[in-house]
Design a protein around this motif. Structure first.
Motif, PDB file in Angstrom:
ATOM      1  N   GLY A 124      38.409  45.250  44.463  1.00  0.00           N
ATOM      2  CA  GLY A 124      37.129  44.818  43.932  1.00  0.00           C
ATOM      3  C   GLY A 124      36.533  43.606  44.620  1.00  0.00           C
ATOM      4  O   GLY A 124      35.334  43.367  44.524  1.00  0.00           O
ATOM      5  N   GLY A 125      37.376  42.820  45.304  1.00  0.00           N
ATOM      6  CA  GLY A 125      36.860  41.659  46.004  1.00  0.00           C
ATOM      7  C   GLY A 125      36.528  40.481  45.111  1.00  0.00           C
ATOM      8  O   GLY A 125      35.868  39.540  45.554  1.00  0.00           O
ATOM      9  N   LEU A 126      36.979  40.506  43.855  1.00  0.00           N
ATOM     10  CA  LEU A 126      36.726  39.375  42.970  1.00  0.00           C
ATOM     11  C   LEU A 126      37.676  38.230  43.299  1.00  0.00           C
ATOM     12  O   LEU A 126      38.789  38.452  43.777  1.00  0.00           O
ATOM     13  CB  LEU A 126      36.918  39.784  41.508  1.00  0.00           C
ATOM     14  N   THR A 127      37.251  37.026  43.028  1.00  0.00           N
ATOM     15  CA  THR A 127      38.119  35.874  43.236  1.00  0.00           C
ATOM     16  C   THR A 127      39.080  35.741  42.059  1.00  0.00           C
ATOM     17  O   THR A 127      38.847  36.274  40.970  1.00  0.00           O
ATOM     18  CB  THR A 127      37.306  34.583  43.359  1.00  0.00           C
ATOM     19  N   THR A 128      40.153  34.999  42.289  1.00  0.00           N
ATOM     20  CA  THR A 128      41.109  34.759  41.211  1.00  0.00           C
ATOM     21  C   THR A 128      40.429  34.073  40.036  1.00  0.00           C
ATOM     22  O   THR A 128      40.697  34.392  38.867  1.00  0.00           O
ATOM     23  CB  THR A 128      42.267  33.890  41.724  1.00  0.00           C
ATOM     24  N   ARG A 129      39.526  33.142  40.319  1.00  0.00           N
ATOM     25  CA  ARG A 129      38.810  32.446  39.251  1.00  0.00           C
ATOM     26  C   ARG A 129      37.987  33.418  38.418  1.00  0.00           C
ATOM     27  O   ARG A 129      37.979  33.348  37.183  1.00  0.00           O
ATOM     28  CB  ARG A 129      37.895  31.369  39.849  1.00  0.00           C
ATOM     29  N   GLN A 130      37.294  34.343  39.075  1.00  0.00           N
ATOM     30  CA  GLN A 130      36.474  35.317  38.351  1.00  0.00           C
ATOM     31  C   GLN A 130      37.334  36.217  37.472  1.00  0.00           C
ATOM     32  O   GLN A 130      36.968  36.520  36.330  1.00  0.00           O
ATOM     33  CB  GLN A 130      35.668  36.168  39.336  1.00  0.00           C
ATOM     34  N   ILE A 131      38.467  36.669  37.997  1.00  0.00           N
ATOM     35  CA  ILE A 131      39.344  37.552  37.225  1.00  0.00           C
ATOM     36  C   ILE A 131      39.927  36.797  36.042  1.00  0.00           C
ATOM     37  O   ILE A 131      39.996  37.324  34.917  1.00  0.00           O
ATOM     38  CB  ILE A 131      40.464  38.114  38.123  1.00  0.00           C
ATOM     39  N   ALA A 133      38.601  34.268  34.473  1.00  0.00           N
ATOM     40  CA  ALA A 133      37.545  34.051  33.486  1.00  0.00           C
ATOM     41  C   ALA A 133      37.268  35.317  32.693  1.00  0.00           C
ATOM     42  O   ALA A 133      37.042  35.275  31.479  1.00  0.00           O
ATOM     43  CB  ALA A 133      36.271  33.574  34.182  1.00  0.00           C
ATOM     44  N   ALA A 134      37.309  36.467  33.372  1.00  0.00           N
ATOM     45  CA  ALA A 134      37.049  37.731  32.690  1.00  0.00           C
ATOM     46  C   ALA A 134      38.126  38.047  31.656  1.00  0.00           C
ATOM     47  O   ALA A 134      37.848  38.629  30.604  1.00  0.00           O
ATOM     48  CB  ALA A 134      36.955  38.861  33.710  1.00  0.00           C
ATOM     49  N   TYR A 135      39.376  37.653  31.952  1.00  0.00           N
ATOM     50  CA  TYR A 135      40.481  37.943  31.049  1.00  0.00           C
ATOM     51  C   TYR A 135      40.841  36.761  30.154  1.00  0.00           C
ATOM     52  O   TYR A 135      41.832  36.810  29.420  1.00  0.00           O
ATOM     53  CB  TYR A 135      41.698  38.417  31.839  1.00  0.00           C
ATOM     54  N   LEU A 136      40.027  35.689  30.234  1.00  0.00           N
ATOM     55  CA  LEU A 136      40.194  34.529  29.366  1.00  0.00           C
ATOM     56  C   LEU A 136      41.592  33.927  29.466  1.00  0.00           C
ATOM     57  O   LEU A 136      42.224  33.575  28.457  1.00  0.00           O
ATOM     58  CB  LEU A 136      39.871  34.906  27.901  1.00  0.00           C
ATOM     59  N   VAL A 137      42.107  33.808  30.697  1.00  0.00           N
ATOM     60  CA  VAL A 137      43.387  33.146  30.933  1.00  0.00           C
ATOM     61  C   VAL A 137      43.162  32.049  31.968  1.00  0.00           C
ATOM     62  O   VAL A 137      42.198  32.098  32.745  1.00  0.00           O
ATOM     63  CB  VAL A 137      44.465  34.135  31.432  1.00  0.00           C
ATOM     64  N   PRO A 138      44.045  31.046  32.025  1.00  0.00           N
ATOM     65  CA  PRO A 138      43.897  29.994  33.033  1.00  0.00           C
ATOM     66  C   PRO A 138      43.973  30.561  34.446  1.00  0.00           C
ATOM     67  O   PRO A 138      44.695  31.535  34.704  1.00  0.00           O
ATOM     68  CB  PRO A 138      45.080  29.066  32.749  1.00  0.00           C
TER      69      PRO A 138
END
Length: 385
Positions: A124-131, A133-138
């Motif tokens: 998907g090319g998402l960043t770790t930060r984006q993933i 945030a989407a899963y509401l984990v640090p």
């Protein structure tokens, strides 16, 4: 590219770029890190200086980042005779590695959560930060999860066929997470499934894409202005996305015509019947029960049997639905909610209120919990409880 970077286009290039690096000799984990660095550089430089060949640009920058990292790592010196070679200038060979990457990221050795995270990052090319945030984990937690997943698949070759069912389950998990933060996982799951459908001619891939489109079409009507949940029967159907419904139905019909029925096609057929009804009262519940019978045959899933009990209750009356429910394990998720619905339709309001309250306690989603609590309160008030 214009002044506003097309992030969807950029992310869509990721599997092909990652595949080129792996084919040139890079191990998966290092190649994926290099591609992420190239994406960061693209976000920084492309708006002001867009490349003529975006994919070629990403391959070049990612490969250089990979070489830089390899040269600086003393533990990998022995591999430099393989990778420390700049490729000849010229166009990047047009070989699509997307399919292999889908299978790799959904490898059976990975847990479902790890497979989802790796798919969103590598395909998907998402960043770790984006993933995260989407899963509401640090972010640190998600980074560890992705790192472990990459280490797990580091030695897996990309030339082996994978299990399409596992890939589809991973994509469906992404879809069912919905959306939060700045990443809409419903839209992301649809984008990735479209991408998979473009490189893999399989009726179940098409079935899953149709299912996602049909479910997604109802999103605008699923919540009230105050954020509360609106059940399917009460939704304002004029707010459904008719274009998404039409596309989903067309994709489904094409898949079904191949006569290779699978669980996602059957689920999509049920969703299509709901979408086809102009009002809740016009829903063809008899045909929906028939499709649930197919799903039970295909999966044997207790959750499918639970949903079938609801459909039976609509098609043949609440007592028939309760009889179907009585055959199932009361510990199933949503069992209490289904029991409450069927008991209410049977006129057993105090029993229904008790089951609604029980379902509210067990609900993990806040909106669903609030909805079930309100249902219990409504029935307790009307029955004088």
């Amino acid at each position: 590219m214009s002044d506003s970077l097309d992030e969807a286009l950029l992310r869509g290039l990721v599997p092909g770029v990652l595949g080129v690096l792996v084919r040139r000799g890079a191990d998966f984990a290092a190649a994926e890190d290099a591609v992420q660095e190239a994406l960061v550089e693209a976000v920084r430089s492309w708006p002001a200086d867009p490349p003529l060949d975006p994919r070629g640009w990403l391959v070049t920058v990612a490969w250089r980042r990979f070489l830089d990292a390899t040269r600086s790592d003393a533990a990998r010196r022995r591999r430099e005779d393989v990778v420390d070679v700049e490729p000849e200038p010229g166009p990047v060979p047009d070989v699509d590695d997307s399919l292999h990457l889908y299978f790799l990221c959904a490898h059976p050795s990975l847990s479902p959560s790890s497979a989802v995270a790796l798919t969103l990052r590598a395909v998907g090319g998402l960043t770790t930060r984006q993933i995260a945030a989407a899963y509401l984990v640090p972010e640190a937690t998600m980074a560890q999860r992705i790192s472990r997943a990459k280490r797990t698949v580091a030695g897996v070759r990309l030339d082996q066929p994978g299990d399409v069912g596992t890939v589809l389950r991973v994509l469906y998990l992404v879809f069912n997470e919905g959306y939060s933060g700045d990443v809409d996982l419903v839209a992301e799951a649809i984008r990735l499934t479209r991408q998979l459908a473009a490189v893999m001619d399989h009726p179940e891939v098409a079935g899953l894409l149709a299912l996602m489109l049909l479910h997604s079409a109802r999103r605008p009507a699923r919540t009230a202005p105050d954020g509360s949940l609106v059940p399917l029967a009460s939704q304002d159907r004029t707010r459904w996305d008719t274009a998404a419904i039409a596309e989903g139905v067309q994709i489904l019909q094409t898949a079904l015509s191949r006569d290779r029925l699978g669980e996602y096609q059957a689920q999509a057929a049920i969703a299509a019947l709901h979408a086809d009804a102009r009002t809740a009262e016009e829903t063809d519940w008899v045909q929906i029960v028939e499709w649930y019978d197919e799903l039970v045959r295909l999966t044997g899933s207790p959750v499918v049997r639970l949903n079938r009990a609801v459909a039976v209750g609509e098609a043949d009356g609440p007592h028939a639905g309760l009889a179907a429910l009585a055959e199932l394990d009361p510990s199933l998720p949503r069992y209490a909610a289904v029991s409450a619905h069927l008991h209410e339709r049977a006129g057993q309001l105090s029993t229904a209120a008790r089951f609604y309250a029980e379902a509210a306690v067990k609900a993990t989603d806040l909106a669903e919990r609030d909805h079930l609590t309100r249902q219990a309160a409504r029935l307790n008030t009307s029955s004088g409880g």
